[in-house]
Design a protein around this motif. Structure first.
Motif, PDB file in Angstrom:
ATOM      1  N   ILE A  69       0.888  -1.450   0.123  1.00  0.00           N
ATOM      2  CA  ILE A  69       0.023   0.003  -0.120  1.00  0.00           C
ATOM      3  C   ILE A  69       0.763   1.160   0.215  1.00  0.00           C
ATOM      4  N   GLN A  70       2.064   1.034   0.740  1.00  0.00           N
ATOM      5  CA  GLN A  70       2.843   2.442   0.932  1.00  0.00           C
ATOM      6  C   GLN A  70       3.521   2.429  -0.391  1.00  0.00           C
ATOM      7  N   GLN A  71       4.122   1.472  -0.957  1.00  0.00           N
ATOM      8  CA  GLN A  71       4.854   1.510  -2.279  1.00  0.00           C
ATOM      9  C   GLN A  71       3.943   2.183  -3.483  1.00  0.00           C
ATOM     10  N   THR A  72       2.990   1.857  -3.471  1.00  0.00           N
ATOM     11  CA  THR A  72       1.811   2.272  -4.519  1.00  0.00           C
ATOM     12  C   THR A  72       1.439   3.792  -4.252  1.00  0.00           C
ATOM     13  N   GLY A  73       1.311   4.299  -2.810  1.00  0.00           N
ATOM     14  CA  GLY A  73       1.260   5.328  -2.484  1.00  0.00           C
ATOM     15  C   GLY A  73       2.133   6.321  -2.932  1.00  0.00           C
ATOM     16  N   GLU A  74       3.280   6.035  -2.645  1.00  0.00           N
ATOM     17  CA  GLU A  74       4.707   6.622  -2.811  1.00  0.00           C
ATOM     18  C   GLU A  74       4.832   7.133  -4.372  1.00  0.00           C
ATOM     19  N   VAL A  75       4.658   5.831  -5.301  1.00  0.00           N
ATOM     20  CA  VAL A  75       4.697   6.196  -6.628  1.00  0.00           C
ATOM     21  C   VAL A  75       3.825   7.128  -7.035  1.00  0.00           C
ATOM     22  N   TRP A  76       2.527   7.095  -6.749  1.00  0.00           N
ATOM     23  CA  TRP A  76       1.508   8.108  -7.215  1.00  0.00           C
ATOM     24  C   TRP A  76       1.988   9.472  -6.639  1.00  0.00           C
ATOM     25  N   LEU A  77       2.351   9.655  -5.127  1.00  0.00           N
ATOM     26  CA  LEU A  77       2.602  10.677  -4.859  1.00  0.00           C
ATOM     27  C   LEU A  77       3.636  11.476  -5.410  1.00  0.00           C
ATOM     28  N   ALA A  78       4.555  10.961  -5.851  1.00  0.00           N
ATOM     29  CA  ALA A  78       5.968  11.423  -6.662  1.00  0.00           C
ATOM     30  C   ALA A  78       5.374  11.847  -8.032  1.00  0.00           C
ATOM     31  N   TYR A  79       4.275  11.063  -8.309  1.00  0.00           N
ATOM     32  CA  TYR A  79       3.921  11.612  -9.876  1.00  0.00           C
ATOM     33  C   TYR A  79       3.072  12.733  -9.800  1.00  0.00           C
ATOM     34  N   ARG A  80       2.280  12.762  -8.672  1.00  0.00           N
ATOM     35  CA  ARG A  80       1.350  13.923  -8.408  1.00  0.00           C
ATOM     36  C   ARG A  80       2.112  15.084  -8.286  1.00  0.00           C
ATOM     37  N   LEU A  81       3.306  15.121  -7.394  1.00  0.00           N
ATOM     38  CA  LEU A  81       3.892  16.170  -7.173  1.00  0.00           C
ATOM     39  C   LEU A  81       4.802  16.919  -8.349  1.00  0.00           C
ATOM     40  N   THR A  82       5.155  16.013  -9.217  1.00  0.00           N
ATOM     41  CA  THR A  82       5.953  16.402 -10.179  1.00  0.00           C
ATOM     42  C   THR A  82       5.376  16.091 -11.710  1.00  0.00           C
ATOM     43  N   HIS A  83       4.609  15.120 -12.196  1.00  0.00           N
ATOM     44  CA  HIS A  83       4.110  14.717 -13.191  1.00  0.00           C
ATOM     45  C   HIS A  83       5.513  14.436 -14.355  1.00  0.00           C
ATOM     46  N   SER A  84       6.462  13.859 -13.581  1.00  0.00           N
ATOM     47  CA  SER A  84       7.703  13.726 -14.477  1.00  0.00           C
ATOM     48  C   SER A  84       8.105  12.424 -14.626  1.00  0.00           C
ATOM     49  N   ALA A  85       8.316  11.679 -15.572  1.00  0.00           N
ATOM     50  CA  ALA A  85       8.893  10.407 -15.627  1.00  0.00           C
ATOM     51  C   ALA A  85      10.609  10.494 -14.851  1.00  0.00           C
ATOM     52  N   PHE A  86      11.282  11.517 -15.290  1.00  0.00           N
ATOM     53  CA  PHE A  86      12.649  11.542 -14.788  1.00  0.00           C
ATOM     54  C   PHE A  86      12.435  11.534 -13.373  1.00  0.00           C
ATOM     55  N   ALA A  87      11.514  12.399 -12.476  1.00  0.00           N
ATOM     56  CA  ALA A  87      11.209  12.378 -11.216  1.00  0.00           C
ATOM     57  C   ALA A  87      10.826  11.092 -10.580  1.00  0.00           C
ATOM     58  N   LEU A  88      10.213  10.396 -11.265  1.00  0.00           N
ATOM     59  CA  LEU A  88       9.703   8.996 -10.938  1.00  0.00           C
ATOM     60  C   LEU A  88      11.003   8.130 -10.878  1.00  0.00           C
TER      61      LEU A  88
END
Length: 423
Positions: A30-49
């Motif tokens: 649950i946390q790992q999925t949340g972290e991936v989506w949080l990173a994407y929400r904050l940046t919308h960047s493939a590089f940031a992911l």
């Protein structure tokens, strides 16, 4: 069939671990999925992911191999318990930052680094501790396969639950739930009844002990072949996990629900692979299964990269998950079977470095490639290289068999079965 499939559960300590770890792992996914989506929400960047994935695993690459030297001379039960407590603290800290709206992309990277440092200690400690929970060494392969089933059952449930939670209440509660879930494994570990720790005589110098373990691994053709194969597929195939949000959003035009179901598909395939391995009664044949798994993994990634339909993408994630699981779990089992007991911590730390530690390099490279050529092309290229690695392994398999047969014979593994030309 049933009794054979779950035979490792007849050991009390392993039963405690199985239940506690199962509950905790749901929270972890649950946390790992949340972290991936949080990173994407904050940046919308493939590089940031890619950077977040790199930060969460690079400490394992840098530290795990050296942690094994310490693990071999320390009480593994205590180390695993301490690491779980540290993981709980990291989850609660992340939850607090998100729920109070103080989280930033840079803070997420810092907490990802902390999580990776904890994993560098916890994963090899837990891997080498499994054999101490199983009184009969004959049940080792089954216990490893069951643990892999557990990981991927959680991987099936956790991301789907996370997708619903993210859509309903946001990522913060994903991290809080994970923090609470750590209590299950900590209570299970504290409830175990174990033999007194036997501190084996080793060089008092940690560096000399590390060099001893490294020389032992480097001088073994089976260990080098297995760890090399694992490192290659982890390096080349890991990037797809941090790029899935892009497929969910831009390729399949979905949201967090789509992300959760895609990750759950990978978990379903992996769980199927783990149950297949758990049903086997011997390590004989695992060498061939590793090559099959590497091939399935590469094919799944290539096909996934071309798909624009959810059902096809979901199915290919399951194929990739199945292939990755039967390859990595078989490598784990073979290593733990052939390694000398007093070097198990060090060899499993090398396993962790190859499996988890190579992933940040793959995540970073995948993020860079995806930012330049697009996520589908990046995943396709990774899958093609995985297929090339599978071809290399299959060509090397006869040499692996030649070196492993005498070890199996010395361990008595070949004495009670009819040896077939595939070990």
């Amino acid at each position: 069939m049933g009794s054979s499939l779950f035979r490792a559960l007849r050991h009390r300590n392993y039963r405690l671990f199985f239940v506690g770890q199962g509950l905790s792992l749901v929270g972890t996914w649950i946390q790992q999925t949340g972290e991936v989506w949080l990173a994407y929400r904050l940046t919308h960047s493939a590089f940031a992911l890619g950077v977040v994935g790199f930060a969460s695993q690079i400490p394992t690459f840098l530290l795990a191999a050296f942690a094994g030297t310490w693990i071999d001379r320390t009480n593994k039960h205590r180390l695993v318990t301490i690491a779980q407590a540290l993981g709980m603290g990291q989850a609660f800290a992340l939850a607090a930052l998100v729920l109070t709206h103080h989280i930033t992309y840079h803070l997420l990277i810092v907490l990802s680094l902390i999580s990776g440092a904890i994993d560098a200690l916890e994963i090899p400690s837990r891997q080498s501790f499994v054999i101490e929970m199983v009184d009969d060494p004959a049940d080792l392969a089954n216990s490893i396969a069951l643990n892999s089933s557990l990981v991927n059952a959680a991987r099936l449930v956790g991301p789907a639950v996370a997708g619903l939670l993210i859509a309903a209440v946001g990522e913060g509660w994903c991290f809080f739930i994970n923090g609470v879930s750590y209590l299950a494994i900590i209570i299970s570990l504290l409830s175990m009844r174990l033999k007194s720790f036997d501190r084996r005589i080793q060089s008092p110098d940690l560096w000399d002990s590390f060099k001893e373990g490294f020389s032992y691994a480097a001088g073994s053709v089976p260990i080098v072949t297995l760890l090399g194969s694992l490192a290659v597929i982890s390096l080349l195939g890991s990037s797809y996990t941090v790029l899935i949000p892009i497929f969910a959003d831009q390729v399949l035009h979905g949201g967090p629900h789509t992300l959760g179901f895609l990750m759950a598909a990978s978990g379903l395939g992996a769980m199927s692979g783990a149950l297949f391995l758990a049903s086997r009664k011997s390590v004989i044949g695992l060498g061939r299964i590793i090559g099959t798994g590497m091939t399935f993994f590469g094919v799944g990634l290539v096909a996934f990269s071309f798909s624009h339909r959810f059902l096809i993408s979901w199915a290919m994630m399951a194929v990739a998950g199945f292939g990755m699981m039967i390859a990595t779990a078989s490598i784990n089992t073979m290593l733990q079977t052939i390694v000398e007991p007093d070097k198990r911590g060090r060899i499993m730390s090398f396993f962790t470095t190859a499996f988890i530690g190579m992933a940040p390099l793959g995540n970073f490279g995948g993020g860079v490639l995806a930012s330049r050529m697009g996520a589908p092309h990046s995943v396709c290229l990774a899958g093609a290289f995985c297929l090339a690695a599978a071809f290399w392994y299959v060509r090397r398999l006869p040499i692996l068999r030649q070196h492993i047969r005498p070890i199996y014979s010395d361990l008595g593994i070949l004495n009670t079965i009819i040896v077939k030309p595939h070990d």
